[in-house]
Scaffold this motif. Structure first.
Motif, PDB file in Angstrom:
ATOM      1  N   VAL A   1       0.841  -1.206   0.000  1.00  0.00           N
ATOM      2  CA  VAL A   1       0.000   0.000   0.000  1.00  0.00           C
ATOM      3  C   VAL A   1       0.871   1.248   0.000  1.00  0.00           C
ATOM      4  CG1 VAL A   1      -1.562   1.368   1.438  1.00  0.00           C
ATOM      5  CG2 VAL A   1      -2.080  -1.027   0.961  1.00  0.00           C
TER       6      VAL A   1
ATOM      7  N   ALA B   1      -9.267   1.392  -5.306  1.00  0.00           N
ATOM      8  CA  ALA B   1      -8.252   0.385  -5.004  1.00  0.00           C
ATOM      9  C   ALA B   1      -8.884  -0.897  -4.493  1.00  0.00           C
ATOM     10  CB  ALA B   1      -7.258   0.915  -3.967  1.00  0.00           C
TER      11      ALA B   1
ATOM     12  N   ILE C   1      -7.322  -4.104  -2.267  1.00  0.00           N
ATOM     13  CA  ILE C   1      -6.163  -4.492  -1.476  1.00  0.00           C
ATOM     14  C   ILE C   1      -6.384  -5.913  -0.977  1.00  0.00           C
ATOM     15  CG2 ILE C   1      -4.762  -3.963   0.564  1.00  0.00           C
ATOM     16  CD1 ILE C   1      -5.947  -1.048   0.293  1.00  0.00           C
TER      17      ILE C   1
ATOM     18  N   TRP D   1      -5.798   8.081  -0.534  1.00  0.00           N
ATOM     19  CA  TRP D   1      -4.432   7.695  -0.173  1.00  0.00           C
ATOM     20  C   TRP D   1      -4.255   7.720   1.349  1.00  0.00           C
ATOM     21  CZ3 TRP D   1      -2.034  11.724  -4.041  1.00  0.00           C
ATOM     22  CH2 TRP D   1      -2.212  11.264  -5.351  1.00  0.00           C
TER      23      TRP D   1
ATOM     24  N   MET E   1      -6.155   4.726   2.995  1.00  0.00           N
ATOM     25  CA  MET E   1      -5.423   3.467   2.792  1.00  0.00           C
ATOM     26  C   MET E   1      -4.205   3.388   3.694  1.00  0.00           C
ATOM     27  SD  MET E   1      -5.366   2.533  -1.268  1.00  0.00           S
ATOM     28  CE  MET E   1      -5.067   4.191  -1.850  1.00  0.00           C
ATOM     29  N   HIS E   2      -3.455   4.474   3.739  1.00  0.00           N
ATOM     30  CA  HIS E   2      -2.217   4.480   4.529  1.00  0.00           C
ATOM     31  C   HIS E   2      -2.503   4.292   6.008  1.00  0.00           C
ATOM     32  CE1 HIS E   2       1.013   6.467   6.866  1.00  0.00           C
ATOM     33  NE2 HIS E   2       1.780   5.775   6.034  1.00  0.00           N
TER      34      HIS E   2
ATOM     35  N   VAL F   1      -1.796  -4.998  -4.237  1.00  0.00           N
ATOM     36  CA  VAL F   1      -2.621  -3.800  -4.389  1.00  0.00           C
ATOM     37  C   VAL F   1      -2.887  -3.549  -5.859  1.00  0.00           C
ATOM     38  CG1 VAL F   1      -2.805  -1.325  -3.956  1.00  0.00           C
ATOM     39  CG2 VAL F   1      -1.664  -2.798  -2.289  1.00  0.00           C
TER      40      VAL F   1
ATOM     41  N   ILE G   1      -4.600  -0.626  -8.008  1.00  0.00           N
ATOM     42  CA  ILE G   1      -5.024   0.757  -7.753  1.00  0.00           C
ATOM     43  C   ILE G   1      -5.033   1.560  -9.046  1.00  0.00           C
ATOM     44  CG2 ILE G   1      -2.653   1.411  -7.133  1.00  0.00           C
ATOM     45  CD1 ILE G   1      -3.834   3.442  -5.148  1.00  0.00           C
TER      46      ILE G   1
END
Length: 528
Positions: free
Chosen positions: A41, A67, A69, A119, A122-123, A362, A364
């Motif tokens: 990720v 995305a 994952i 972003w 996700m992070h 991932v 994306i």
């Protein structure tokens, strides 16, 4: 195994980590992050930010993101990072003011950018490295410059006339009124400054404060409705992927408002038509894929939009029973002229995929929609704004009619496949309307015809034009073109490549990743 005496390249095989993106600098960023101990990720986000600088015609912080994952145990998480229309947007206003559609290059086509929020979300769940680290490469490239790659230059020069119309794009995307050419150094200090703000302060630095105020003011000055409150209300939503079975795999897509449902309908139709038994370069294979696509895309245009406004569920659309109700429209021996040629929204997008040593993969995709999006750019903060709102319709009662805080039907779609409950293929194909067709064709190449990811992406493509004629890439054998004409299709040479794509296959038995990157773009796959 490919022939080594003709142009082409081998797939990349690696054990510890792997990435495939549409630009060499994006792939380099992803591999650097993986080597530093970042998750897949982390690497995918960092590569996406880099691509926002070096492929400005395709993506940027003013665009959207989706995305998928996958974790090693087979859990797959979907993220919808698409922005919404302004709270004051209303289809009735557009009809009353003479609009029959939302103009591509207008403030009315600008929706809230969702990528930056996606972003960050996700992070926060899957990241290992500091969020700030993921912006390092992109900030350096925006500040000090990068060399324009060949495909980027090819796309850039085609938009010069319209880029000259806007103060921001003229200032930041042209050099003395002209497009940069291959090998020219390009920088954007304004974008570097904004990226540095986001890296240090998080997404709030983008959706609130001076940057958000300039975005709203820029849009409103050109007649649009987007406000600072619309930007501050942005959300990225975790969603349950939709799926069908194909070729011994479970294929997953993001549910609507994306068009991933179209790829799954196509695969169901291809299963019913038993296209897997046909030779990979046969006219009948291409004919049946095209006819399945035309039927499935017609479903999209009639039924797909923001799921809160759809009248049929994704589960119904992706069922084999629904495919059975459609398959009678497909004639194995000839083109069915009664199927309406679906609307073909253009799109400019970057798709990338990354896998790490912990078994996370991932898939994306990031986009500003049209080439350079709306071609409206904030002069001070350097944010190129997407025109995703052009996908809305203005027809009363349509599930994809523009409306307050509504998400538009989206062309960009990442894909993931599982086999035996574990991630098997992470893949995606760019190219606007072509994307579902690309998913079905490329995945069939892998599962039905035994191609490795690189060969599956290299393989020649066919897709219809606005008038219904089939655009045939140069890589498609002449026998296929002639056969398609016998099936009743009008054929013509494609004047631009059809899409682009990346794919990673996971060889669990031998412990390796195998990746490919589409030659239709500038990028490549790499691993370690």
């Amino acid at each position: 195994m490919r022939r080594f005496d003709v142009p082409g390249r081998s797939p990349v095989i690696a054990e510890n980590g792997i990435a495939a993106t549409s630009h060499p600098l994006g792939t380099s960023t992803a591999i650097s992050v993986l080597r530093e101990g970042g998750s897949a990720v982390d690497a995918a986000i960092a590569a996406s930010v880099t691509l926002s600088v070096v492929e400005p015609q395709m993506t940027g912080i003013g665009g959207d993101c989706f995305a998928l994952i996958a974790q090693a145990d087979g859990q797959v998480h979907g993220l919808n990072g698409s922005g919404r229309a302004a709270a004051d947007a209303n289809a009735g206003w557009y009809r009353d003011n003479g609009f029959t559609e939302i103009p591509d290059l207008s403030a009315h086509s600008i929706t809230v950018p969702g990528a930056v929020k996606a972003w960050e979300v996700m992070h926060s769940r899957f990241g290992k490295l500091p969020f700030e680290r993921l912006f390092t490469d992109a900030i350096g490239l925006a500040e000090h410059g990068y060399a324009v790659a060949p495909r980027v230059a090819f796309d850039w020069v085609r938009q010069v006339e319209t880029l000259r119309r806007d103060e921001g794009t003229s200032k930041h995307l042209l050099i003395s009124g002209e497009a940069p050419t291959f090998g020219d150094r390009v920088s954007c200090a304004a974008l570097a400054k904004t990226l540095r703000l986001i890296a240090g302060e998080g997404s709030s630095a983008f959706y609130q404060g001076a940057v958000a105020a300039e975005i709203a003011a820029t849009v409103q000055a050109k007649g649009g409705f987007l406000t600072e409150a619309d930007l501050a209300a942005v959300e990225a939503d975790w969603v349950t992927p939709i799926a069908t079975s194909y070729g011994g795999h479970e294929v997953l897509e993001i549910p609507p408002n994306g068009q991933g449902v179209v790829a799954l309908i196509m695969m169901n139709l291809m299963t019913l038509l038993n296209t897997a038994e046909l030779p990979h370069d046969s006219a009948e294979r291409y004919h049946l894929e095209i006819e399945a696509g035309r039927v499935a895309y017609a479903v999209r245009d009639a039924m797909v939009g923001d799921p809160a406004h759809m009248t049929i569920s994704s589960e119904e659309l992706t069922s084999m029973a629904f495919a059975q109700s459609l398959v009678g429209q497909i004639d194995r021996s000839k083109r069915n002229p009664s199927v309406t040629v679906p609307k073909l929204p253009a799109s400019n997008t970057v798709y990338l995929t990354v896998a790490d040593r912990d078994g996370m993969a991932v898939s994306i995709i990031n986009s500003v929609y049209g080439s350079f999006g709306s071609q409206i750019m904030t002069p001070d903060s350097g944010v190129l704004l997407q025109n995703r709102g052009a996908c809305f319709v203005v027809a009363e009662g349509h599930p994809n009619a523009i409306g307050p805080s509504k998400r538009p039907m989206h062309t960009i779609i990442p894909a993931m496949a599982l086999k035996g409950g574990r991630p098997s293929v992470s893949f995606g194909v760019m190219g606007g309307a072509y994307q579902p067709m690309g998913h079905a064709h490329v995945f069939s190449n892998i599962t039905d015809h035994g191609m490795d990811p690189q060969a599956a992406l290299d393989h020649g493509r066919v897709f219809w034009a606005e008038d219904g004629a089939l655009n045939i890439e140069a890589g498609v054998p002449v026998e296929v073109s002639e056969g398609l004409e016998r099936f009743g299709h009008k054929v013509q040479a494609a004047d631009t490549p059809l899409g682009g794509g990346q794919a990673i296959s996971i060889d669990h038995d031998r412990g390796f990743f195998i990746a490919g990157s589409d030659p239709r773009k500038d990028g490549h796959a790499a691993g370690y």
